[in-house]
Design a protein around this motif. Sequence first.
Motif, mmCIF file in Angstrom:
data_model
loop_
_atom_site.group_PDB
_atom_site.id
_atom_site.type_symbol
_atom_site.label_atom_id
_atom_site.label_comp_id
_atom_site.label_asym_id
_atom_site.label_seq_id
_atom_site.Cartn_x
_atom_site.Cartn_y
_atom_site.Cartn_z
ATOM 1 N N VAL A 352 0.823 -1.216 0.000
ATOM 2 C CA VAL A 352 0.000 0.000 0.000
ATOM 3 C C VAL A 352 0.855 1.264 0.000
ATOM 4 O O VAL A 352 0.640 2.169 -0.832
ATOM 5 C CB VAL A 352 -1.010 -0.028 1.173
ATOM 6 C CG1 VAL A 352 -1.679 1.335 1.331
ATOM 7 C CG2 VAL A 352 -2.063 -1.107 0.935
ATOM 8 N N PRO A 353 1.857 1.407 0.879
ATOM 9 C CA PRO A 353 2.719 2.601 0.799
ATOM 10 C C PRO A 353 3.491 2.689 -0.523
ATOM 11 O O PRO A 353 3.720 3.790 -1.040
ATOM 12 C CB PRO A 353 3.673 2.428 1.976
ATOM 13 C CG PRO A 353 2.982 1.509 2.916
ATOM 14 C CD PRO A 353 2.189 0.581 2.058
ATOM 15 N N GLU A 396 -8.170 -0.761 6.046
ATOM 16 C CA GLU A 396 -8.439 0.677 5.996
ATOM 17 C C GLU A 396 -7.376 1.449 6.765
ATOM 18 O O GLU A 396 -6.915 2.511 6.316
ATOM 19 C CB GLU A 396 -9.829 0.961 6.576
ATOM 20 C CG GLU A 396 -10.974 0.445 5.714
ATOM 21 C CD GLU A 396 -12.317 0.607 6.397
ATOM 22 O OE1 GLU A 396 -12.341 0.849 7.630
ATOM 23 O OE2 GLU A 396 -13.349 0.477 5.700
ATOM 24 N N GLY A 397 -6.966 0.906 7.913
ATOM 25 C CA GLY A 397 -5.931 1.561 8.707
ATOM 26 C C GLY A 397 -4.590 1.608 8.002
ATOM 27 O O GLY A 397 -3.875 2.611 8.071
ATOM 28 N N VAL A 398 -4.242 0.524 7.307
ATOM 29 C CA VAL A 398 -2.985 0.506 6.540
ATOM 30 C C VAL A 398 -3.005 1.590 5.470
ATOM 31 O O VAL A 398 -2.008 2.285 5.237
ATOM 32 C CB VAL A 398 -2.774 -0.891 5.910
ATOM 33 C CG1 VAL A 398 -1.622 -0.863 4.902
ATOM 34 C CG2 VAL A 398 -2.506 -1.927 6.993
ATOM 35 N N CYS A 399 -4.147 1.761 4.815
ATOM 36 C CA CYS A 399 -4.272 2.779 3.769
ATOM 37 C C CYS A 399 -4.159 4.193 4.345
ATOM 38 O O CYS A 399 -3.461 5.051 3.786
ATOM 39 C CB CYS A 399 -5.603 2.624 3.035
ATOM 40 S SG CYS A 399 -5.724 1.117 2.040
ATOM 41 N N VAL A 406 -9.822 7.109 2.434
ATOM 42 C CA VAL A 406 -10.296 5.752 2.168
ATOM 43 C C VAL A 406 -11.811 5.703 2.057
ATOM 44 O O VAL A 406 -12.537 6.243 2.892
ATOM 45 C CB VAL A 406 -9.836 4.786 3.288
ATOM 46 C CG1 VAL A 406 -10.336 3.370 3.016
ATOM 47 C CG2 VAL A 406 -8.322 4.794 3.412
ATOM 48 N N ASP A 407 -12.258 5.047 1.021
ATOM 49 C CA ASP A 407 -13.668 4.688 0.878
ATOM 50 C C ASP A 407 -13.711 3.182 0.645
ATOM 51 O O ASP A 407 -12.914 2.648 -0.137
ATOM 52 C CB ASP A 407 -14.299 5.422 -0.309
ATOM 53 C CG ASP A 407 -15.747 5.004 -0.533
ATOM 54 O OD1 ASP A 407 -16.555 5.238 0.379
ATOM 55 O OD2 ASP A 407 -16.059 4.441 -1.597
ATOM 56 N N SER A 408 -14.616 2.503 1.340
ATOM 57 C CA SER A 408 -14.698 1.046 1.152
ATOM 58 C C SER A 408 -16.154 0.620 1.127
ATOM 59 O O SER A 408 -17.025 1.267 1.721
ATOM 60 C CB SER A 408 -13.951 0.304 2.261
ATOM 61 O OG SER A 408 -14.531 0.555 3.529
ATOM 62 N N GLU A 409 -16.414 -0.462 0.412
ATOM 63 C CA GLU A 409 -17.776 -0.981 0.314
ATOM 64 C C GLU A 409 -17.740 -2.494 0.250
ATOM 65 O O GLU A 409 -16.835 -3.092 -0.338
ATOM 66 C CB GLU A 409 -18.482 -0.418 -0.923
ATOM 67 C CG GLU A 409 -17.765 -0.676 -2.231
ATOM 68 C CD GLU A 409 -18.480 -0.046 -3.420
ATOM 69 O OE1 GLU A 409 -19.718 -0.001 -3.391
ATOM 70 O OE2 GLU A 409 -17.796 0.386 -4.353
ATOM 71 N N ASN A 410 -18.733 -3.100 0.869
ATOM 72 C CA ASN A 410 -18.847 -4.555 0.829
ATOM 73 C C ASN A 410 -19.361 -4.998 -0.535
ATOM 74 O O ASN A 410 -20.091 -4.277 -1.214
ATOM 75 C CB ASN A 410 -19.799 -5.046 1.921
ATOM 76 C CG ASN A 410 -19.212 -4.887 3.307
ATOM 77 O OD1 ASN A 410 -17.993 -4.915 3.480
ATOM 78 N ND2 ASN A 410 -20.057 -4.721 4.311
#
Length: 432
Positions: A352-353, A396-399, A406-410
């Motif tokens: 990710v980084p 999400e925390g890593v990002c 961060v935006d995330s969706e199931n």
Amino acid sequence: MSDPNLLLIESARVLIDQGQLTEAADVLNKARAQIPNDPRVYMMAGVMSEKAGNVAGAFQLMRTGLELAPNWAPGIVVLAQLQARQGQLAEAKENAATALQLDAESGMVRDGAIDVAHHMMDVNLAVSLLQDGLKLQPTNAKWRLLLANDLSHLERYDEALALWDGLIAESPHDEKALTGRMHTLLAAGRLNEAAAMTATLLALDPANAVYAYYDARAKGQTPTHQPAELNRKLFDTAAHIFDQQLVQGLRYQLPEQIARKLVALHPDKKIRLLDLGCGTGLLGARLGKLDGRLDGVDVSPKMLEQASRLKLYDSLKEADLHDTLRQAEAESYDVIAALEVCVYVGDLTEAVPAAWRVLAPGGRLIFSCEIGPEDGPDLFLNPTTERYVHKRSHVEGVCRAAGFSVDSENTVLRYQKGQPVHGFVITAQKIA
């Protein structure tokens, strides 16, 4: 009575398998000159045409061959295999059954019918065909190995282990049988016995990264990554049927979903996109030609061969995800996509980084993960599917730690044994 074309047909088969299509065509032309209406020439030419990407030509040639020999079981099953590879599953199943009715004792015909069953992902049918075949040829090692794998897939572990034991007793250093037994033991949760198998395999090949990976798993550890060699072998084997199995069999829609998202974000398609783990190019096929740049990377050369046929990618490179991100120039892409890749990559704290560095300001990293329970570990390796499962809050925390919003969706990633496999999609934007 001698068969002047037999050696030529077999030679052409080997050349086609090796990808030497020009040489195979020369051999088939010699065979046709000797026997102008030999149906085997047409069937083999059909196999060659498919290999060259001319599927319509392959069907035409095979049907011509079967017009010359309508009840020729080996020809019918070869057509069934072509139909299965091209997603014509009902027709393939019917033709495979017809071929077996015509010649149930032919090993070649049964091999073809078993292959069709596997293309259909009908493991129960494959097991039935293999068991019937072994009644005729009880010592057939190939069929016993396939049956052991299929029984293990069906979680009939004791039956699978009995077959593995028999194969290993006959050939104690058979790495396919040793590896198969190891996989069955891991799937059954019998780690101590699996560790004994990995020790045997490492004694045969101490530098083998795949065996070391499984040895760690057998000792109850969760390796942070899967070795590239493991995934290369897996996807090279599946490349020719990957789209059919994933899209049709497993109802995989993620490339379509992400393509729509990208076109909505970039309607002019003026983007530089890095498709990590591009496979056969499913995302590129859904996006179409970009007014920018589309680069694909995958560990499997066979998958890249399939992607190259689309003629949509500006570059296709055989490489590991981590190596690609380390070597790419800073701020060189607007979008990085990694769909159904993290389930094999595992730990994301390095990737990710690295992606943040490669993205231009405002650029997006879009990737999918299989979801794990929030009260479970950050990273878990499912012993049955051999895929990594990620805790959403951890990812999400890593990002965010890397500097992304961060935006995330199931979502449902695909279906396995008829059941939905739940996951999530992260869209991480590099703050401009």
